[in-house]
Design an enzyme around this catalytic site. Structure first.
Site, mmCIF file in Angstrom:
data_model
loop_
_atom_site.group_PDB
_atom_site.id
_atom_site.type_symbol
_atom_site.label_atom_id
_atom_site.label_comp_id
_atom_site.label_asym_id
_atom_site.label_seq_id
_atom_site.Cartn_x
_atom_site.Cartn_y
_atom_site.Cartn_z
ATOM 1 N N CYS A 66 -22.633 -25.624 -17.226
ATOM 2 C CA CYS A 66 -23.787 -26.528 -17.058
ATOM 3 C C CYS A 66 -24.761 -26.393 -18.235
ATOM 4 C CB CYS A 66 -24.496 -26.200 -15.744
ATOM 5 S SG CYS A 66 -25.878 -27.317 -15.425
ATOM 6 N N CYS A 70 -31.146 -22.729 -15.961
ATOM 7 C CA CYS A 70 -31.776 -22.121 -14.776
ATOM 8 C C CYS A 70 -31.513 -20.610 -14.782
ATOM 9 C CB CYS A 70 -31.223 -22.747 -13.507
ATOM 10 S SG CYS A 70 -31.299 -24.542 -13.547
ATOM 11 N N CYS A 73 -28.916 -18.845 -12.361
ATOM 12 C CA CYS A 73 -27.636 -19.486 -12.024
ATOM 13 C C CYS A 73 -26.432 -18.952 -12.799
ATOM 14 C CB CYS A 73 -27.759 -20.994 -12.242
ATOM 15 S SG CYS A 73 -26.305 -21.882 -11.641
ATOM 16 N N CYS A 110 -21.462 -30.104 2.099
ATOM 17 C CA CYS A 110 -22.329 -30.228 0.915
ATOM 18 C C CYS A 110 -21.511 -29.980 -0.345
ATOM 19 C CB CYS A 110 -23.442 -29.189 0.970
ATOM 20 S SG CYS A 110 -24.381 -29.228 2.490
ATOM 21 N N CYS A 141 -23.470 -34.317 2.079
ATOM 22 C CA CYS A 141 -24.596 -33.962 1.219
ATOM 23 C C CYS A 141 -24.031 -33.699 -0.166
ATOM 24 C CB CYS A 141 -25.276 -32.701 1.751
ATOM 25 S SG CYS A 141 -26.639 -32.135 0.697
ATOM 26 N N CYS A 201 -32.969 -33.151 0.889
ATOM 27 C CA CYS A 201 -32.805 -31.719 1.133
ATOM 28 C C CYS A 201 -33.434 -31.029 -0.078
ATOM 29 C CB CYS A 201 -31.317 -31.370 1.240
ATOM 30 S SG CYS A 201 -30.992 -29.594 1.328
ATOM 31 N N ARG A 273 -33.441 -24.204 6.327
ATOM 32 C CA ARG A 273 -32.139 -23.552 6.201
ATOM 33 C C ARG A 273 -32.254 -22.168 5.559
ATOM 34 N NH1 ARG A 273 -28.655 -26.941 3.146
ATOM 35 N NH2 ARG A 273 -28.386 -28.155 5.024
#
Ligand code: SAM
Ligand code: DTB
Ligand code: SF4
Length: 326
Positions: A66, A70, A73, A110, A141, A201, A273
């Site tokens: 990616c 972040c 991550c 998801c 999702c 979400c 959640r």
């Protein structure tokens, strides 16, 4: 024109508009623990069955590589985490795994992709995944990074129920976590999702070195959205070797429970959640989170790339707590 009877019905059911400030939220956050949890549990019972928990299952449909940075991550190409990158999965493989998840009791599926944003060439396969997973009777999702208005419309038309896009922390702390996008980029995608008609979400991560005020500010941002997210994932940082945040100080478990309770009080009708990090939580900590108002979890022994409790461990915990799947 509404007649008088309809009008009273609307007044009774319409949400009370309330703008949260950091101070009002912090005052709740600092209540004695028992008072905070009692209030949160009382509000929880007004809107939900306290003994039912919604089960979602995650699948990483495109792993690693990616371009975003972040700091938490495993999938960012900026960090050396040893994770091998993969191409977008085939639709048939995604559907086969979704069927297994449904048979295992999950009601929402998801699908996550390690992208900054989906490319036009990806959209046909993504739409097909939504259509076919929905046809299994599962809620759908996706979390694919930033969306423009047209992409949000396209996913909504395909029937995608939820879009996950986390703000992760407060606006002030955001630059300490990611530099390749801004907090307002995040809010813009959330606005496209909301306007497209999909459910939102959106939540964040605790334990990245943020302050109490940052945690509370994150919830203030979420609760003050024109419509709060229907689903609010609260993740506890899973430290990943090779990422900049790997050595962050672990959050005090009781502070984590307080944030769950605050989320419940500030967004009374949203699913809260208890997301990443359950493998590092004791059963007692999870029990307190459910008491504080958490009513959704990810099931299955893998999240996107990191571990999650085994199905038997979750079944045992649910049995001991008298909890049932929603
Ligand atoms: N690329 C997409 C995006 O960020 O918009 C979706 C995937 S991303 C992995 C989904 C969310 O998982 C992140 O926003 C973050 O809140 C959470 N997450 C990722 N890595 C984590 C970790 N190591 N510990 C806890 N939560 C994490
Ligand atoms: C969310 O807030 N947590 C999930 C989901 N949304 C996509 C992801 C958790 C990821 C945990 C780290 C990993 O598996 O790599
Ligand atoms: Fe990419 Fe999402 Fe990981 Fe950020 S959290 S690096 S956007 S996969």
């Amino acid at each position: 024109m509404l007649d008088v009877q309809d009008e009273t019905a609307v007044m009774r059911t319409a949400p009370v508009p309330q703008l949260w400030t950091r101070d009002t939220a912090l005052a709740l956050y600092h209540l004695p623990f028992n008072d905070l949890l009692f209030r949160a549990q009382s509000v929880h019972r007004q809107h939900f069955d306290p003994n039912r928990v919604q089960l979602s299952k995650l699948l990483n449909i495109k792993t690693g590589g990616c371009p975003e940075d972040c700091g938490y991550c495993s999938q960012s190409s900026h960090h050396s985490t040893g994770l091998a990158a993969s191409k977008l999965m085939d639709v048939a493989d995604v559907v086969a795994q979704a069927r297994e998840a449904r048979d295992g009791g999950a009601t929402r599926y998801c699908m996550g992709a390690a992208w900054r944003n989906p490319k036009p060439r990806d959209m046909d396969a993504i739409v097909e995944m939504v259509t076919e997973v929905k046809a299994l009777g599962l809620e759908t999702c996706m979390t694919l990074g930033m969306l423009d208005r047209d992409q949000a419309e396209c996913l909504s038309e395909a029937g995608l129920d939820y879009y996950n896009h986390n703000i992760d922390t407060s606006e002030a702390y955001y630059p300490n976590v990611v530099s390749t996008r801004t907090f307002s980029d995040r809010l813009q995608t959330l606005d496209h999702v909301r306007r497209s008609g999909m459910k939102v979400c959106c939540g964040g991560i605790l334990g990245m070195g943020e302050s109490e005020a940052d945690r509370v500010d994150m919830l203030v941002t979420l609760a003050n959205l024109a419509e709060p997210p229907e689903s609010v994932p609260i993740n506890m940082l899973i430290p990943i070797a090779g990422t900049p945040l790997a050595d962050s100080k672990r959050i005090d478990p009781l502070a984590f429970v307080r944030v769950i309770a605050l989320a419940r009080l500030m967004m009374p009708t949203s699913f809260v959640r208890l997301s990443a990090g359950r493998s590092a939580m004791s059963d007692e900590m999870q029990a307190l989170c459910f008491f504080a108002g958490a009513n959704s979890i990810f099931v299955g022994d893998t999240l996107l790339t990191a571990g999650n409790p085994e199905a038997v461990a979750d079944r045992d915990l649910f049995d001991r707590l008298g909890l049932q799947a929603l």
